[in-house]
Design an enzyme around this catalytic site. Sequence first.
Site, PDB file in Angstrom:
ATOM      1  N   VAL A 138       0.628  -1.130  -0.011  1.00 42.56           N
ATOM      2  CA  VAL A 138       0.019  -0.129   0.143  1.00 42.56           C
ATOM      3  C   VAL A 138       0.807   1.244   0.023  1.00 42.56           C
ATOM      4  O   VAL A 138       1.985   1.259   0.247  1.00 42.56           O
ATOM      5  CB  VAL A 138      -1.023   0.025   1.248  1.00 42.56           C
ATOM      6  CG1 VAL A 138      -1.767  -1.153   1.214  1.00 42.56           C
ATOM      7  CG2 VAL A 138      -0.035   0.126   2.567  1.00 42.56           C
ATOM      8  N   LEU A 159       7.540  -1.746  -7.512  1.00 38.60           N
ATOM      9  CA  LEU A 159       7.039  -0.341  -7.669  1.00 38.60           C
ATOM     10  C   LEU A 159       6.768   0.222  -6.038  1.00 38.60           C
ATOM     11  O   LEU A 159       7.114   1.437  -6.056  1.00 38.60           O
ATOM     12  CB  LEU A 159       5.665  -0.338  -8.065  1.00 38.60           C
ATOM     13  CG  LEU A 159       5.482  -0.709  -9.773  1.00 38.60           C
ATOM     14  CD1 LEU A 159       4.117  -1.051 -10.149  1.00 38.60           C
ATOM     15  CD2 LEU A 159       6.156   0.391 -10.407  1.00 38.60           C
ATOM     16  N   LYS A 160       6.672  -0.277  -5.238  1.00 37.93           N
ATOM     17  CA  LYS A 160       6.483  -0.022  -4.039  1.00 37.93           C
ATOM     18  C   LYS A 160       7.946   0.498  -3.307  1.00 37.93           C
ATOM     19  O   LYS A 160       7.720   1.571  -2.730  1.00 37.93           O
ATOM     20  CB  LYS A 160       5.708  -0.770  -2.760  1.00 37.93           C
ATOM     21  CG  LYS A 160       5.647  -0.473  -1.314  1.00 37.93           C
ATOM     22  CD  LYS A 160       4.796   0.937  -1.483  1.00 37.93           C
ATOM     23  CE  LYS A 160       4.924   1.254   0.086  1.00 37.93           C
ATOM     24  NZ  LYS A 160       4.744   0.634   1.203  1.00 37.93           N
ATOM     25  N   VAL A 161       8.953  -0.267  -3.437  1.00 41.54           N
ATOM     26  CA  VAL A 161      10.019   0.354  -2.901  1.00 41.54           C
ATOM     27  C   VAL A 161      10.538   1.563  -3.679  1.00 41.54           C
ATOM     28  O   VAL A 161      11.131   2.457  -2.848  1.00 41.54           O
ATOM     29  CB  VAL A 161      11.327  -0.757  -2.825  1.00 41.54           C
ATOM     30  CG1 VAL A 161      10.614  -1.762  -1.949  1.00 41.54           C
ATOM     31  CG2 VAL A 161      11.540  -1.188  -4.226  1.00 41.54           C
ATOM     32  N   THR A 192       8.581   3.936  -4.781  1.00 37.84           N
ATOM     33  CA  THR A 192       7.546   5.067  -4.154  1.00 37.84           C
ATOM     34  C   THR A 192       8.302   5.499  -2.858  1.00 37.84           C
ATOM     35  O   THR A 192       8.344   6.453  -2.615  1.00 37.84           O
ATOM     36  CB  THR A 192       6.326   4.742  -4.077  1.00 37.84           C
ATOM     37  OG1 THR A 192       6.068   3.677  -3.165  1.00 37.84           O
ATOM     38  CG2 THR A 192       5.483   4.364  -5.278  1.00 37.84           C
TER      39      THR A 192
END
Length: 317
Positions: free
Chosen positions: A117, A166-168, A170
């Site tokens: 998330v 993608l999360k790391v 962001t």
Amino acid sequence: MKIGFIGLGNVGGKLSGSLLRNGVDLYVHDLDADLVAAKVAAGATAGGSPAQMMRDCDAVITCLPSPAASAAVVEQMLPEVGAGKTWIEMSTTDANEIKRLGALVQGAGGAAVDCPVSGGCHRADTGNISIYAGCDRDTFEKVLPILTHMGRRILHVGDLGNASILKVMTNYLATANLLTICEALTVMKAQGMDLGMTYEAMAMSSGNSFVHETESQLILSGSRDVNFTMDLIQKDIGLFQKLADDSGVPLEISPLIIEMMTDGQKRYGERAQSDRMIERLEEATGLEILAEGFPQELVDDEPEERGYEVRPKRLAK
């Protein structure tokens, strides 16, 4: 569907709360018995062990502090995985590790999704956070109704592991933004600018960002409590640096960010709040980076609404 949720910390406690608030049949587990008891008091069922939860539930969500913790839980659940069972990983973790563990789940006949998330704990608390989902399309369609109770915007990002990549990214960008905001606010204070006015100038400018609109308020109020600690920052930016190293990309800013965060941990503690990085500059300059009228904690004032899938406008053919 019966849903299990393992990991009731800062983020997991709020995500699981959204499931409960929306009437989901929820089973919960955490090493902290008090966190489990609080959720049971709110209407959840104590799930017992991870193995029991996978046995009793259609899908089990994990939201844990490290790849090692996720691996330990999956190993316990694996004997109970079979057709119709789904593991949903909502931790921020290593993409290669999620692929490894996902392959074990799939090999046992189950399905696996990585669903980190983004958007802050205050939005996790209201079901308005954003969610990435990495899995095949059929699995995505199956879990989407669950995800829309926890998040506002849901993006299917392709294969298992893509969401974690993608999360790391962001979180790396958010950390870089935090550190540049600290420097910008300190320089403006040194130049005699009113920091309340400076906040508004930044917010209406090309330099505005989500991090500024949220974390700058906590810096200026003196709270410095964004509900996200330096050890978690280090985990995430370290994972981003690993992606770069594995791809042979020679980064320059990333190693400096890691060095700065390491210094922050040495000064304020391994698990200090990340917004305390402003204090390094306050100590170096003797200035107080404070302003009147800013909140001690972030509150999401957007009304809760059922989430939806975001369709990329520029997806490659």
